[in-house]
Design a protein around this motif. Sequence first.
Motif, mmCIF file in Angstrom:
data_model
loop_
_atom_site.group_PDB
_atom_site.id
_atom_site.type_symbol
_atom_site.label_atom_id
_atom_site.label_comp_id
_atom_site.label_asym_id
_atom_site.label_seq_id
_atom_site.Cartn_x
_atom_site.Cartn_y
_atom_site.Cartn_z
ATOM 1 N N THR A 1 0.818 -1.199 0.000
ATOM 2 C CA THR A 1 0.000 0.000 0.000
ATOM 3 C C THR A 1 0.857 1.256 0.000
ATOM 4 O OG1 THR A 1 -1.773 -1.161 1.189
ATOM 5 C CG2 THR A 1 -1.812 1.248 1.222
ATOM 6 N N ASN A 2 1.911 1.242 0.787
ATOM 7 C CA ASN A 2 2.816 2.387 0.814
ATOM 8 C C ASN A 2 3.508 2.570 -0.535
ATOM 9 O OD1 ASN A 2 4.407 4.496 2.379
ATOM 10 N ND2 ASN A 2 6.061 3.175 1.640
ATOM 11 N N GLN A 3 3.916 1.473 -1.164
ATOM 12 C CA GLN A 3 4.552 1.555 -2.472
ATOM 13 C C GLN A 3 3.590 2.107 -3.519
ATOM 14 O OE1 GLN A 3 7.757 1.078 -3.146
ATOM 15 N NE2 GLN A 3 7.342 1.730 -5.247
ATOM 16 N N TYR A 4 2.335 1.762 -3.402
ATOM 17 C CA TYR A 4 1.324 2.283 -4.317
ATOM 18 C C TYR A 4 1.188 3.802 -4.167
ATOM 19 C CZ TYR A 4 -3.282 3.061 -6.395
ATOM 20 O OH TYR A 4 -4.320 3.529 -7.155
ATOM 21 N N SER A 5 1.172 4.282 -2.934
ATOM 22 C CA SER A 5 1.096 5.732 -2.703
ATOM 23 C C SER A 5 2.320 6.442 -3.285
ATOM 24 C CB SER A 5 0.992 6.015 -1.203
ATOM 25 O OG SER A 5 -0.177 5.432 -0.653
ATOM 26 N N THR A 6 3.480 5.813 -3.145
ATOM 27 C CA THR A 6 4.704 6.391 -3.708
ATOM 28 C C THR A 6 4.630 6.464 -5.230
ATOM 29 O OG1 THR A 6 6.008 5.535 -1.856
ATOM 30 C CG2 THR A 6 7.205 6.119 -3.847
ATOM 31 N N ALA A 7 4.094 5.427 -5.864
ATOM 32 C CA ALA A 7 3.969 5.409 -7.321
ATOM 33 C C ALA A 7 2.992 6.473 -7.802
ATOM 34 C CB ALA A 7 3.518 4.024 -7.791
ATOM 35 N N ILE A 8 1.887 6.656 -7.088
ATOM 36 C CA ILE A 8 0.926 7.696 -7.430
ATOM 37 C C ILE A 8 1.593 9.071 -7.345
ATOM 38 C CG2 ILE A 8 -1.120 8.909 -6.603
ATOM 39 C CD1 ILE A 8 -1.889 6.515 -8.152
ATOM 40 N N GLU A 9 2.403 9.284 -6.318
ATOM 41 C CA GLU A 9 3.080 10.566 -6.147
ATOM 42 C C GLU A 9 4.083 10.799 -7.280
ATOM 43 O OE1 GLU A 9 4.091 14.225 -4.487
ATOM 44 O OE2 GLU A 9 2.404 12.874 -4.136
ATOM 45 N N ALA A 10 4.804 9.768 -7.703
ATOM 46 C CA ALA A 10 5.750 9.904 -8.808
ATOM 47 C C ALA A 10 5.038 10.273 -10.107
ATOM 48 C CB ALA A 10 6.538 8.609 -8.986
ATOM 49 N N LEU A 11 3.873 9.687 -10.330
ATOM 50 C CA LEU A 11 3.086 10.034 -11.517
ATOM 51 C C LEU A 11 2.611 11.479 -11.443
ATOM 52 C CD1 LEU A 11 1.778 8.909 -14.139
ATOM 53 C CD2 LEU A 11 -0.249 8.426 -12.767
ATOM 54 N N ARG A 12 2.246 11.926 -10.273
ATOM 55 C CA ARG A 12 1.786 13.307 -10.106
ATOM 56 C C ARG A 12 2.909 14.298 -10.380
ATOM 57 N NH1 ARG A 12 2.033 17.427 -7.046
ATOM 58 N NH2 ARG A 12 3.560 16.403 -5.721
ATOM 59 N N VAL A 13 4.124 13.972 -9.971
ATOM 60 C CA VAL A 13 5.260 14.873 -10.200
ATOM 61 C C VAL A 13 5.485 15.085 -11.690
ATOM 62 C CG1 VAL A 13 7.766 15.061 -9.976
ATOM 63 C CG2 VAL A 13 6.395 14.364 -8.015
ATOM 64 N N ILE A 14 5.299 14.053 -12.484
ATOM 65 C CA ILE A 14 5.540 14.153 -13.927
ATOM 66 C C ILE A 14 4.391 14.839 -14.650
ATOM 67 C CG2 ILE A 14 5.840 12.808 -16.048
ATOM 68 C CD1 ILE A 14 7.323 10.743 -14.430
ATOM 69 N N SER A 15 3.163 14.472 -14.318
ATOM 70 C CA SER A 15 2.017 14.895 -15.115
ATOM 71 C C SER A 15 1.043 15.824 -14.398
ATOM 72 C CB SER A 15 1.242 13.659 -15.593
ATOM 73 O OG SER A 15 0.689 12.965 -14.485
ATOM 74 N N GLY A 16 1.130 15.919 -13.089
ATOM 75 C CA GLY A 16 0.145 16.687 -12.342
ATOM 76 C C GLY A 16 -1.144 15.931 -12.090
ATOM 77 N N ILE A 17 -1.222 14.698 -12.600
ATOM 78 C CA ILE A 17 -2.421 13.878 -12.427
ATOM 79 C C ILE A 17 -2.285 13.049 -11.157
ATOM 80 C CG2 ILE A 17 -3.744 11.952 -13.384
ATOM 81 C CD1 ILE A 17 -3.084 12.965 -16.143
ATOM 82 N N GLU A 18 -3.298 13.081 -10.354
ATOM 83 C CA GLU A 18 -3.318 12.268 -9.138
ATOM 84 C C GLU A 18 -4.619 11.478 -9.138
ATOM 85 O OE1 GLU A 18 -2.546 12.700 -4.324
ATOM 86 O OE2 GLU A 18 -2.618 14.464 -5.619
ATOM 87 N N THR A 19 -4.542 10.238 -9.585
ATOM 88 C CA THR A 19 -5.733 9.418 -9.723
ATOM 89 C C THR A 19 -5.400 7.979 -9.423
ATOM 90 O OG1 THR A 19 -7.459 8.673 -11.256
ATOM 91 C CG2 THR A 19 -5.298 9.116 -12.193
ATOM 92 N N ASP A 20 -6.390 7.245 -8.968
ATOM 93 C CA ASP A 20 -6.217 5.808 -8.754
ATOM 94 C C ASP A 20 -7.082 5.021 -9.730
ATOM 95 O OD1 ASP A 20 -8.649 6.482 -7.779
ATOM 96 O OD2 ASP A 20 -8.412 5.541 -5.814
ATOM 97 N N GLN A 21 -7.437 5.658 -10.862
ATOM 98 C CA GLN A 21 -8.312 5.014 -11.834
ATOM 99 C C GLN A 21 -7.632 4.916 -13.197
ATOM 100 O OE1 GLN A 21 -11.268 3.652 -11.032
ATOM 101 N NE2 GLN A 21 -10.879 4.257 -8.920
ATOM 102 N N LEU A 22 -6.412 4.460 -13.228
ATOM 103 C CA LEU A 22 -5.702 4.285 -14.492
ATOM 104 C C LEU A 22 -6.199 3.037 -15.210
ATOM 105 C CD1 LEU A 22 -2.017 5.083 -13.455
ATOM 106 C CD2 LEU A 22 -3.709 6.619 -14.463
ATOM 107 N N ASP A 23 -6.272 3.124 -16.536
ATOM 108 C CA ASP A 23 -6.640 1.947 -17.324
ATOM 109 C C ASP A 23 -5.576 0.873 -17.163
ATOM 110 O OD1 ASP A 23 -8.782 3.398 -18.111
ATOM 111 O OD2 ASP A 23 -8.188 3.640 -20.191
ATOM 112 N N SER A 24 -6.003 -0.372 -17.121
ATOM 113 C CA SER A 24 -5.087 -1.492 -16.893
ATOM 114 C C SER A 24 -4.717 -2.173 -18.203
ATOM 115 C CB SER A 24 -5.712 -2.506 -15.931
ATOM 116 O OG SER A 24 -6.918 -3.002 -16.481
ATOM 117 N N LEU A 25 -3.714 -3.007 -18.129
ATOM 118 C CA LEU A 25 -3.209 -3.697 -19.310
ATOM 119 C C LEU A 25 -4.083 -4.911 -19.612
ATOM 120 C CD1 LEU A 25 -0.849 -3.494 -21.321
ATOM 121 C CD2 LEU A 25 0.445 -5.024 -19.820
ATOM 122 N N ALA A 26 -4.521 -4.998 -20.867
ATOM 123 C CA ALA A 26 -5.385 -6.099 -21.265
ATOM 124 C C ALA A 26 -4.601 -7.409 -21.304
ATOM 125 C CB ALA A 26 -6.015 -5.822 -22.631
ATOM 126 N N SER A 27 -5.333 -8.509 -21.244
ATOM 127 C CA SER A 27 -4.679 -9.830 -21.222
ATOM 128 C C SER A 27 -4.164 -10.248 -22.586
ATOM 129 C CB SER A 27 -5.674 -10.882 -20.706
ATOM 130 O OG SER A 27 -6.823 -10.922 -21.543
#
Length: 441
Positions: A199-225
């Motif tokens: 869970t902590n690693q997930y929060s860190t990844a969200i923060e890294a994405l926000r630094v690059i794009s300004g987007i802070e979301t937990d609803q990213l599209d996932s990779l299809a099978s």
Amino acid sequence: MSRHPLRRLTRALVLLPVFAAPAGATDLIDVYEQAREYDATLQAAVFDLESARQRLPLARSAFRPQAGLTGEIGLTDFNAEDPDSSESYVDGQLGLQLTQTLFNRQNGALVDQARLGVRAAEASFGAAAQDLVLRVAVAYFDVLRAEANVEFSQSELESIARQRDQAERRFDVGLIPITDVRTAQAQFDLAVAQEIGATNQYSTAIEALRVISGIETDQLDSLASDLPLDRPDPADIDAWVELAREQNLPLVIARLTSESAQTQIEIERGQRLPTLDVVLGGALATTDQDLRPEQVRSAEIGLRTSVPLWTGGRIKALVAQARADFLASSQDLIAQERSAVQQARDGYRGVLASIAQVQALRQALDSTRQSADAVEAGFRAGTRTSVDVLRALRDVFRARSDYANARYDYLLNSFRLKSAAGTLDEADLAAVNLFLQPENE
């Protein structure tokens, strides 16, 4: 495969307008488009490129006509110590001079160096643009990777909790020893710790994405099978190495930097050579001496040369310094070429290894699931212990996590290979974006 990635990147990121991501957008392209506008590193590269482009007209200006206007006015007083016999008059002069350089080797070399500087700045901008593509992909898939690890850890925690509760009930009726209960509790405690870390690693990844794009979301599209596992094209490691030698942008920058350092030697040597200018001038002088205003007009045209004879060893030292800088940049160029070759080889082998790993882990996931089902059936039949069930469940969840991570590693290794070859651009993101889908689909 494009042979002109820098031109395409410059056209896409500088000449075309930048669109902000619409509200609620969560796929890879939306994040990238937002990052193009938000990322400070890329914006700095844009301004650095504009600054470098202005150095060329600055250098060329030395070979264009130079005009100057001068003016002078003064009061002359004779015998100022004797007021009764003093005389004074006013005189003035207005002049215009036009100069055109005919020969100046130093300034000519400065123009050549400015051209190299523009090309180096364009390559630096292209490198920043490619780096943004790669950073966006890494940040996006790191979020998906961390999100999957959270889901896996939570699922594992729930399964282990059920096994622990079941072990306690079986112990209460005397079917299993206390050691099985304690083992189940230990596995549960370990799963809790892993879930907290995920869970902590997930929060860190969200923060890294926000630094690059300004987007802070937990609803990213996932990779299809159905993501295809394409092998590198061309399927020849030497071809990728050759592309890296030609197009790797850090290598291109190092090559241009070395050429600029070599030009600096010519700039310093140019100080030893004479300069030649053509000078045109005109002047108008006025005076009212003896109370008779007079005007004198004059004009001139001529050649002016300057020949340095002795500078106290300054030019010699500057040439020696420039030569040492060039030799240093040549060694940097060699090191960068070796690094580019290594990146291309590692990237090519990394893609192939990722494909094999995804295929192997897909099979391993099927095998662990079948094994877990068999262990569960054996546990219900009394031939397997709860410890065996816990181990089997952990193997399944580990296989699921490893399989998901391997697919992300395959995509990122593909991007890194193209980055090493200098061909990575936003079209590669668009191709991957076709295989992303919302979570509920």
